[in-house]
Design an enzyme around this catalytic site. Structure first.
Site, PDB file in Angstrom:
ATOM      1  N   SER A 533      59.181 -20.696   5.589  1.00 31.95           N
ATOM      2  CA  SER A 533      59.961 -20.593   4.353  1.00 31.95           C
ATOM      3  C   SER A 533      59.970 -21.922   3.637  1.00 31.95           C
ATOM      4  CB  SER A 533      61.394 -20.189   4.692  1.00 31.95           C
ATOM      5  OG  SER A 533      62.230 -20.381   3.561  1.00 31.95           O
ATOM      6  N   TYR A 546      69.345 -20.324   9.045  1.00 43.28           N
ATOM      7  CA  TYR A 546      68.011 -19.876   8.633  1.00 43.28           C
ATOM      8  C   TYR A 546      67.057 -21.060   8.524  1.00 43.28           C
ATOM      9  CZ  TYR A 546      64.460 -17.592   5.697  1.00 43.28           C
ATOM     10  OH  TYR A 546      63.294 -17.088   5.185  1.00 43.28           O
TER      11      TYR A 546
END
Ligand SMILES: [Zn+2]
Length: 656
Positions: A533, A546
């Protein structure tokens, strides 16, 4: 008026014949009918409808049966001999519609016999009658005086003329090839084939000297099978799928397996698809087994290469059918469809060889020069040329996790469209079913679905194991399964933190571990693609759980690149940002939470993300899929340990 009834009868009779693989497999055999039609000038003319070359009877439609003017064909009876090329030219000129598909190479056989309906099959039991020393007397005993017997002659003009002289018989048995029967009635013609085959079966059963439990029983465990599949795929060294076909398991346990594998195709046309002989594998000496097969094929090719038609070269020395004691057949081909064809033909051809041995003691095949002549016969190679150009990922096998939605789904669709064989894992059965349906709609290779939680070690083990058992190997994995974990560090509960790490990072470790073990055993390199990400490099406040897991994934990727490099195993990551289409990542309050963090409304979030990147672009799952495909493909063969951002350009997240 044209009377198309004979054609209708022909198509429906052919479908019935084609649906029984013990009569014909994959385009083998051919059928015909004769009748009258009005030509383009309104004249009533006699025609022959005959099967098009390579058409598969079980799916027969009118178009598979071109019409030919019969008198144009019968005029050829005057010739004493005729080469294949000239024959094809003449036959093509007799077509009523010059644009129709190429008629069977056995067209003249159908023309020279006067009967209205003719069926020609490559039936297993008929071939079993003929494939030994005393084929003629066995045929006589099994079928009686009504059937003529012809020794092996390659299909063509000479065989057609010979069969034409046998019109007063009920039919003819063509040694090492099949059966031809004829009748004025379509139904009776069909019945004649069935009756002859039943008689042959009955006769063979009465002779069968099947050895009583002399089988060298040996059961093969799944883990042993996986190991052999990986090593075999690596040894052959081609990107293709290996399929296990257990129908030959009994035969594979016989002590005379080697002889059966070597006894050749039951009907000559089988060898076009599966090679003139199969490999009887010695699993304890796998490399040597494959090498010996290659040497044998090469020597066979060298013995006859002088007779090869100009413009053709060797089919290559690799086996397509491997008989594995205790397992059955392993077939090797780039697509599932071709593997199915190999499996079906191998089942019939080797069952016939075993039956011949049980009934007659010793089989006999056609002379090797004739085998070569058929193996490299331009007329038949034509059938195989119709294969479409291979897709980018044809024969390649990839695992995609989290494939039921979002980026994983997008990657799965893209890879499938480009010919990949996929093992799709997800925790959502509905998600997997939906992707599978979407792939089927695009005519992609059928994926293998695994309902599994990638944070559990046993599930990951079985995901990799199923990939190997289902497709015979593995070329790479897209490690994508993940969840969003929101909350500031002060708020974040330990359970949520742990869950994020388990699903986003531990799962990636586990799949890396088991995929790398398999890739190393296989020995063909491989590619691991980590869907990380933008947050790995540019984390967001309130999104720590995350961001930390994705940063860990990048580090994991680097270690995989370090450890896998020497084995040709590449590892790379993709950093996407803000991919929304069909993604589950934003569900469960994440969208609202992220919108609040950026001070926008939840429905404005996509536009917000697009506005903050340099290209002002919404990032779609297809964009990530294109990059994943690049990293899986040989186009990136010199790239490992790197990160590619697919985020529209976020300066704070530039890889460094
Ligand atoms: Zn034939």
């Amino acid at each position: 008026m044209s009377d198309l009834r004979p054609l209708e009868e022909l198509v429906s009779r052919s479908q019935r014949i084609g649906s029984d693989q013990s009569l014909v497999v994959y385009g083998g055999g051919n059928t015909s009918s004769k009748g009258e039609i009005k030509d383009h000038l309104g004249r009533l003319r006699k025609v022959l409808w005959v099967k098009g070359s390579g058409a598969d009877m079980q799916y027969a439609i009118d178009r598979d049966y071109p019409a030919l003017y019969l008198e144009e064909l019968l005029a050829l009876e005057e010739f004493k001999e005729m080469s294949d090329d000239v024959m094809v030219d003449y036959v093509t000129r007799a077509l009523v519609d010059p644009t129709s598909r190429r008629p069977s190479i056995e067209t003249l056989l159908h023309a020279f016999l006067p009967a209205r309906h003719i069926d020609h099959v490559h039936a297993d039991s008929i071939c079993a009658l003929t494939n030994h020393e005393n084929g003629e007397s066995a045929t006589r005993e099994a079928l009686g005086e009504g059937f003529a017997y012809l020794d092996w002659i390659r299909p063509g003009f000479e065989l057609s003329k010979l069969v034409g002289t046998l019109k007063d018989f009920d039919g003819v048995v063509l040694a090492h090839h099949g059966l031809v029967v004829w009748d004025e009635s379509s139904d009776r013609c069909y019945q004649k084939t069935l009756d002859a085959v039943a008689k042959a079966d009955k006769y063979l059963d009465s002779l069968s000297k099947r050895p009583e439990s002399k089988f060298t029983h040996r059961d093969v465990s799944n883990s042993e099978l996986r190991e052999i599949l990986l090593k075999l795929r690596g040894k052959i060294g081609k990107r293709q799928i290996l399929k296990v076909d257990k129908r030959l398991v009994e035969i594979s346990k016989r002590p005379d397996l080697k002889e059966i594998a070597a006894s050749g195709a039951s009907s000559a046309d089988h060898m076009l698809r599966i090679r003139p002989f199969s490999l009887a594998l010695d699993p304890s000496n796998l490399d040597e087994s494959v090498d010996r097969y290659r040497d044998d094929y090469q020597a066979y090719f060298a013995r006859h290469s002088e007779t090869l038609t100009a413009g053709y070269s060797s089919h290559g020395n690799d086996p397509k059918v491997i008989l594995y004691p205790g397992v059955g057949a392993i077939t090797a081909a780039p697509t599932a469809r071709e593997n199915q064809m190999l499996g079906d033909i191998a089942f019939h051809t080797h069952s016939v060889a075993a039956r011949v041995k049980d009934c007659f003691g010793q089989g006999r095949t056609i002379p090797e020069s004739e085998i070569f002549g058929f193996d490299y016969w331009p007329m038949e190679l034509f059938k195989l040329k119709s294969r479409p150009a291979p897709k980018t990922f044809e024969g390649q096998i990839f695992i995609v996790t989290g494939a039921g939605s979002g980026i994983g789904r997008g990657i799965a669709l893209y890879l499938a469209k480009n010919g990949a064989n996929l093992v799709l894992a997800d925790i959502s059965k509905d998600g997997l079913d939906e992707v599978s349906t979407a792939i089927a709609k695009e005519k992609g290779e059928k994926p293998h679905l695994v309902l599994a939680d990638q944070s559990k070690e046993d599930d990951v083990k079985s995901t990799v194991a199923e990939a190997i058992l289902h497709f015979g190997g593995i070329d790479g994995a897209v490690i994508n399964a993940g969840i969003g974990v929101s909350g500031t560090l002060e708020e974040l509960e330990i359970d949520k933190w742990n869950q994020g790490l388990a699903i986003n990072l531990t799962s990636a470790f586990l799949l890396t571990k088991y995929t790398m073990v398999a890739l190393r055993t296989q020995g063909m390199g491989g590619s691991l693609v980590y869907i990380a990400s933008k947050n790995a490099f540019a984390p967001g406040a309130g999104f720590g759980g995350y961001s930390v897991s994705k940063a860990g994934m990048i580090q994991l990727m680097r270690i995989a690149a370090l450890e896998g490099g020497a084995a040709g195993i590449r590892a790379n990551a993709i950093n996407p940002d803000a991919v929304f289409d069909s993604s589950q990542l934003w569900a469960g309050g994440i969208r609202e939470q992220r919108a609040a963090a950026h001070g926008v409304k939840p429905e404005e979030l996509e536009d917000f993300y697009a506005s903050r990147n340099l290209l002002h672009a919404r990032v779609r799952s297809i964009d990530v899929a294109e990059t994943a495909a690049f990293l899986l493909s040989d186009n990136s063969s010199r790239t490992t340990g790197t990160v590619i951002a697919v985020d529209g350009g976020v300066a704070g997240a530039f890889p460094r």
